[in-house]
Design a protein around this motif. Structure first.
Motif, PDB file in Angstrom:
ATOM      1  N   PRO A  55       1.760  20.106 -38.595  1.00 42.66           N
ATOM      2  CA  PRO A  55       1.484  21.295 -39.398  1.00 42.66           C
ATOM      3  C   PRO A  55       2.515  21.414 -40.519  1.00 42.66           C
ATOM      4  O   PRO A  55       3.716  21.225 -40.293  1.00 42.66           O
ATOM      5  CB  PRO A  55       1.629  22.440 -38.400  1.00 42.66           C
ATOM      6  CG  PRO A  55       1.441  21.823 -37.052  1.00 42.66           C
ATOM      7  CD  PRO A  55       1.978  20.427 -37.182  1.00 42.66           C
TER       8      PRO A  55
ATOM      9  N   GLY B 253      -0.302  30.759 -35.739  1.00 43.94           N
ATOM     10  CA  GLY B 253      -0.837  29.399 -35.642  1.00 43.94           C
ATOM     11  C   GLY B 253      -2.348  29.355 -35.773  1.00 43.94           C
ATOM     12  O   GLY B 253      -2.980  28.346 -35.472  1.00 43.94           O
TER      13      GLY B 253
ATOM     14  N   CYS C  74       2.961  32.758 -42.426  1.00 40.90           N
ATOM     15  CA  CYS C  74       3.344  31.383 -42.774  1.00 40.90           C
ATOM     16  C   CYS C  74       2.970  31.014 -44.204  1.00 40.90           C
ATOM     17  O   CYS C  74       3.103  29.855 -44.588  1.00 40.90           O
ATOM     18  CB  CYS C  74       2.640  30.419 -41.821  1.00 40.90           C
ATOM     19  SG  CYS C  74       0.845  30.475 -42.028  1.00 40.90           S
TER      20      CYS C  74
ATOM     21  N   SER D 166       0.168  27.872 -43.956  1.00 39.77           N
ATOM     22  CA  SER D 166       0.762  26.565 -43.653  1.00 39.77           C
ATOM     23  C   SER D 166       0.693  26.217 -42.173  1.00 39.77           C
ATOM     24  O   SER D 166       0.885  25.069 -41.800  1.00 39.77           O
ATOM     25  CB  SER D 166       2.219  26.525 -44.134  1.00 39.77           C
ATOM     26  OG  SER D 166       3.017  27.434 -43.409  1.00 39.77           O
ATOM     27  N   CYS D 167       0.382  27.205 -41.304  1.00 44.11           N
ATOM     28  CA  CYS D 167       0.329  26.919 -39.862  1.00 44.11           C
ATOM     29  C   CYS D 167      -0.899  26.105 -39.491  1.00 44.11           C
ATOM     30  O   CYS D 167      -0.895  25.437 -38.464  1.00 44.11           O
ATOM     31  CB  CYS D 167       0.398  28.202 -39.035  1.00 44.11           C
ATOM     32  SG  CYS D 167      -1.070  29.257 -39.137  1.00 44.11           S
ATOM     33  N   VAL D 168      -1.949  26.175 -40.309  1.00 43.63           N
ATOM     34  CA  VAL D 168      -3.182  25.440 -39.984  1.00 43.63           C
ATOM     35  C   VAL D 168      -3.472  24.348 -41.012  1.00 43.63           C
ATOM     36  O   VAL D 168      -4.574  23.846 -41.088  1.00 43.63           O
ATOM     37  CB  VAL D 168      -4.405  26.385 -39.879  1.00 43.63           C
ATOM     38  CG1 VAL D 168      -4.285  27.281 -38.663  1.00 43.63           C
ATOM     39  CG2 VAL D 168      -4.597  27.198 -41.147  1.00 43.63           C
ATOM     40  N   THR D 169      -2.458  24.038 -41.815  1.00 40.85           N
ATOM     41  CA  THR D 169      -2.617  23.008 -42.842  1.00 40.85           C
ATOM     42  C   THR D 169      -1.765  21.811 -42.447  1.00 40.85           C
ATOM     43  O   THR D 169      -0.557  21.941 -42.256  1.00 40.85           O
ATOM     44  CB  THR D 169      -2.131  23.548 -44.202  1.00 40.85           C
ATOM     45  OG1 THR D 169      -2.827  24.761 -44.481  1.00 40.85           O
ATOM     46  CG2 THR D 169      -2.373  22.542 -45.315  1.00 40.85           C
ATOM     47  N   ALA D 170      -2.392  20.658 -42.332  1.00 40.91           N
ATOM     48  CA  ALA D 170      -1.613  19.449 -42.020  1.00 40.91           C
ATOM     49  C   ALA D 170      -0.794  19.052 -43.244  1.00 40.91           C
ATOM     50  O   ALA D 170      -1.275  19.148 -44.382  1.00 40.91           O
ATOM     51  CB  ALA D 170      -2.548  18.314 -41.612  1.00 40.91           C
TER      52      ALA D 170
ATOM     53  N   GLU E 156       5.584  20.472 -32.734  1.00 43.38           N
ATOM     54  CA  GLU E 156       4.137  20.269 -32.576  1.00 43.38           C
ATOM     55  C   GLU E 156       3.840  19.384 -31.361  1.00 43.38           C
ATOM     56  O   GLU E 156       2.809  19.540 -30.707  1.00 43.38           O
ATOM     57  CB  GLU E 156       3.506  19.681 -33.856  1.00 43.38           C
ATOM     58  CG  GLU E 156       4.020  18.319 -34.297  1.00 43.38           C
ATOM     59  CD  GLU E 156       5.264  18.409 -35.186  1.00 43.38           C
ATOM     60  OE1 GLU E 156       5.905  19.468 -35.198  1.00 43.38           O
ATOM     61  OE2 GLU E 156       5.599  17.407 -35.841  1.00 43.38           O
TER      62      GLU E 156
END
Lengths: 151, 740
Positions: A20, A39, A46, A57-61, B267
């Protein structure tokens, strides 16, 4: 080499493309601005800007945003030299715990970049996806309007 | 009291209850705390050097046991300290919440920080100044009374100076406070009574390190815990072999039904827990209460009955009176911090576990963790670091316990544990559901003669308190620690029954607490404890009685209110709102709510207007006016921020929130399933203060929640004629009430 461009600096993130973005920013780049809140892209804590757009940004790789311009709270100013929105948040004492403030400021930054003189309603609407539990909402709205007025 | 036998009727909310009051002469009210010699927490930590030191480099170190929760307390005590010591605020360096360094001031809660810490710091600083002036007088060869001080520079009439930093050789503050040093008069004050900018805000707007989440000590690992599906679940089997073989996973820790992972990357730790969750088989209890059955459950339990006020009832037999009653309910509410609970723990070579935590109770939590680990209490050291706002006992202490357990498996390596959103929502101890029943007799004018209130509640206090059984993880270990016997808090502050005694004067008032010494869901202290539900009930019911009497809601309250400060606050809020000249528009209505928090702290009145959409049942709050008196005000803006935040949080509780749960576990697992008030729903709020210089600090963080909930219900009634007694006022519930 995949590089993450954050606040004008380039960082090699080889091997971290699937991580993430939030954890790369916080744990590898040691930035404190963006916060882990849910998240799930539900609370906004985030938020960072990617090419000027607010992104959770928590769900963006991290690999998805390589070579794009990423701006975090740190990119807007520092404790010694706070930026316009940051100064406005200080002037309005616009928080209690301050955990959500990163997301609120970054979302407001995106708003003001697109709409430099929003109405109060437009500010509230823009911030509606950012959760605050302390109840400092009105102070934060005033801070955003103050920053807009001082532009 | 006779009415207890009619609990089932109470639950059904029968329109009017016939009561059999008990005739008792004695008062069950305990006296106030015994006479104190010194202000606040100086009574337990009297030595000046425990609080204050003159340090090299022109600095003053202030040491306090109370901690910053985002409520601005450290700024307020810094203002007080700088004021009495006559130094610039920027000379202060504050250490707070370190169990090895600061006075043990117990828990940072209950609106006690200003009364207990603020008052102590004020006296300590005044006494330190007196000592320093004595040293200066000796050095300069003049009378201490002739000396002036500016920013730590002591000046004699002849122009000779000495600084605080020159004067101390060491040991001067190794004396106990006497309580005799005078406090500065209001005139000439530089900091107290003025809104000082908060010390922490520049950090928080810029991303400078300030939160426990921002700690990254060298060699730090990331810990995560696999929580069970539901309360009291037992781990039957877990194949962790594939996770253990994963590169970067340092350790899988299993102890009974407690399972955790320590990994090199955050993670990776989260992925490992997801994999372990898929592998784990649990024995999950199949029976239990739900958010809907819990009220019945409360009334079904065998309670401990406490008659917190007993007064002889004015005879009903001699002169028949009108008797009315009502029943109010609140559900479980969560603290719902935006940042999930986090802690960092390190087991050092000397066997001490150091823990950075946002706990409100570092001292008692460190002892509870030592109890859990089976080590001497000297082997656990807690340091407070700021976290996300907690609003009471949330999962902060549990995260500290988790981190401590995982740190034992990797000696020498710091382990940071941050909870997931789902775990924070599902496992924090909630503000407990309550049932409050009220009844009154009225005279021919509609004035209240006899007043009765009964409440049913589980405990509001399962803070660590030095006992491992209060820590979540400890209850799931192979040798589990049992939850200590739940207790209620007694007078003068009370807990479940906080604010259950109405401030109004009636010919008789009888109040009974039915304390339920068990739990339907995990519960503990949430901002205001029972005051939220009790004030909601009292201030709703008095509104119902005013309406029945055909009286104005403010005037009716004033008829029954003798307390002058209370009257002033109520009238001020009404005036701010424009109560007298209020003109209703279609769908709109106004309401007011008032209380003195705990019956001994801040006075707060909240007036608001709502617009109710009859079609959808949606309630929109259009504006709020609030007047507050918390005694002497140190930082007006700090107080207003607390009051305003309390109003918003209470609007959120009252309009939207209820924890949904059942035997399979808690179903409110994220912000979609547990929504809170958003920016577009927050109304304009004005707050004004009545400052009372020279009177005690009363604290203010918990003053506005109860009055807000009641004002909302009263405004909806004014707008629609429908009386809402069940929180939250969801559109569906409002619609049903409108159609009833």
């Amino acid at each position: 080499m995949p590089a993450l461009k954050v606040n004008g600096h380039s960082h090699d993130i080889d091997g971290l493309e699937d991580a993430p973005l939030l954890f790369v920013l916080r744990n590898d780049l040691k930035l404190n601005g963006p916060k882990f809140g849910c998240g799930l892209a539900q609370c906004g804590a985030c938020t960072v800007l990617v090419d000027g757009e607010p992104v959770r940004s928590c769900v963006t790789a991290a690999g998805v945003v390589v070579n794009q311009e990423i701006t975090t709270l740190e990119g807007l100013g520092s404790i010694d030299k706070p930026g316009k929105l940051q100064q406005a948040f200080i002037a309005e004492q616009a928080m209690q715990c301050g955990y959500c403030v990163n997301g609120v400021i970054m979302r407001a930054k995106a708003l003001l970049d697109q709409n430099p003189h929003p109405s109060e309603g437009e500010v509230r609407l823009a911030l509606d996806g950012n959760l605050c539990r302390c109840g400092a909402h009105n102070r934060m709205v005033r801070a955003v309007l103050r920053a807009a007025a001082e532009a | 009291m006779g009415v207890s036998a009619n609990r089932r009727d109470v639950l059904k909310g029968a329109g009017a209850l016939v009561l059999g009051f008990e005739f008792v002469a004695d008062s069950a009210l305990a006296a106030d705390a015994p006479g104190q010699k010194l202000p606040g927490d100086l009574n337990t930590t009297p030595k000046i050097s425990s609080w204050l030191r003159v340090e090299e480099g022109g600095k003053i170190r202030l040491l306090v046991g109370k901690v910053e929760l985002g409520q601005g307390v450290l700024t307020a005590v810094a203002q007080i300290c700088a004021e009495e010591l006559d130094v610039d605020m920027n000379r202060l360096v504050i250490t707070s919440g370190d169990t090895r360094l600061v006075p043990d001031e117990g828990v940072t809660a209950g609106s006690f920080s200003m009364p207990n810490c603020g008052s102590a710091v004020r006296q300590v600083a005044a006494e330190a100044r007196q000592i320093l002036l004595g040293l200066a007088a000796k050095k300069l060869g003049v009378d201490a009374a002739s000396l002036g001080v500016a920013d730590g520079v002591v000046k004699a009439a002849d122009g000779k100076t000495a600084t605080y930093w020159d004067l101390v050789a060491g040991g001067e503050f190794e004396v106990d406070a006497t309580g005799k040093a005078p406090i500065k008069a209001r005139e000439g004050r530089r900091y107290v009574g003025k809104s000082a900018p908060r010390l922490d805000i520049p950090f928080k707007v810029s991303g400078a390190r300030i939160f426990v989440q921002d700690l990254r000590p060298d060699g730090m690992l990331h810990g995560r815990v696999l929580r069970p599906p539901a309360y009291d679940s037992k781990l039957v089997s877990l194949d962790s072999s594939s996770v253990e073989k994963t590169a970067g996973v340092v350790k899988v820790v299993r102890n009974g039904s407690f399972v955790g992972v320590v990994a090199e990357r955050e993670e990776l730790a989260m992925d490992a827990v997801a994999e372990l969750r898929a592998q784990a088989k649990w024995d999950v209890p199949t029976t239990g209460e739900t958010q809907d059955t819990v009220y019945d459950w409360l009334l079904r339990q065998e309670p401990e009955d406490i008659h917190i006020r007993k007064e002889p009832v004015v005879s009903i037999a001699e002169k028949p009176r009108k008797v009315v009653g009502a029943v109010y309910r609140r559900p479980y509410h969560m603290h719902a911090s935006i940042g999930p609970s986090t802690a960092v723990a390190t087991l050092d070579a000397d066997g001490v576990t150091h823990i950075q935590t946002h706990s409100q109770s570092v001292f008692e939590t460190s002892i509870a963790i030592a109890d859990m680990l089976g080590v001497d209490k000297s082997k656990v050291h807690c340091q407070h670091e700021q976290g996300s706002g907690c609003y009471g006992h949330n999962a902060a202490d549990d995260a500290a316990a988790d981190a401590a357990l995982l740190a034992q498996a990797v000696p020498g390596r710091p382990v940071r544990v941050q909870w997931t959103r789902s775990d924070e929502h599902k496992w924090e101890p909630y503000g407990p559901a309550m049932v409050v029943s009220t009844a009154a007799t009225t005279d021919e004018k509609g004035d209240i003669v006899d007043w009765m209130l009964e409440l049913w509640s589980t405990s509001h206090g399962t803070r660590p308190g030095g006992k491992a059984g209060n820590l979540l993880a400890a209850r799931y270990l192979e040798k589990p620690f049992a939850l200590p016997k739940p207790v209620n808090g007694g007078p003068p502050n009370y807990a479940a029954d906080r604010n259950a005694i109405a401030i109004y004067e009636f010919q008789s008032q009888n109040v009974t607490t039915h304390f339920i010494p068990t739990f339907a869901a995990r519960a503990s202290a949430e901002r205001g404890l029972g005051a939220y539900a009790n004030v909601f009930a009292i201030e709703s019911f008095i509104d119902e009685l005013a309406a029945a009497a055909g009286a104005d809601a403010v005037e009716y309250r004033l008829r029954h209110l003798k307390d002058e400060r209370g009257r002033a606050i109520l009238q001020k809020a009404a005036e701010m709102f424009g109560w007298r000249d209020y003109k209703k528009t279609p769908g709109s209505g106004r309401g007011i709510g008032f209380a003195r928090y705990k019956g001994l702290a801040a006075y707060c009145a909240v007036a608001m207007e709502v617009v109710v959409d009859r079609g959808s049942g949606k309630v929109r709050v259009t504006r709020v006016a609030c007047a507050n008196d918390c005694g002497e005000v140190v930082s007006p803006d700090g107080v207003k921020n607390q009051i305003e935040g309390g109003i918003v949080q209470s609007l959120s509780w009252t309009l939207k929130e209820a924890v949904r749960f059942g035997p399979g576990g808690v179903r409110s697992a994220d912000w979609a399933s547990y929504p809170i008030l958003t920016f577009s729903e927050v109304p304009p709020i004005t707050v004004e203060l009545i400052d009372r210089p020279g009177t005690p600090f009363l604290g203010t963080g918990e003053a506005s929640q109860g009055p807000t909930g009641a004002a909302l219900a009263n405004a909806v009634f004014d707008a629609t004629g429908a009386r809402l007694r069940d929180i939250p006022f969801t559109p569906a519930r409002v619609k049903a009430a409108l159609q009833a």
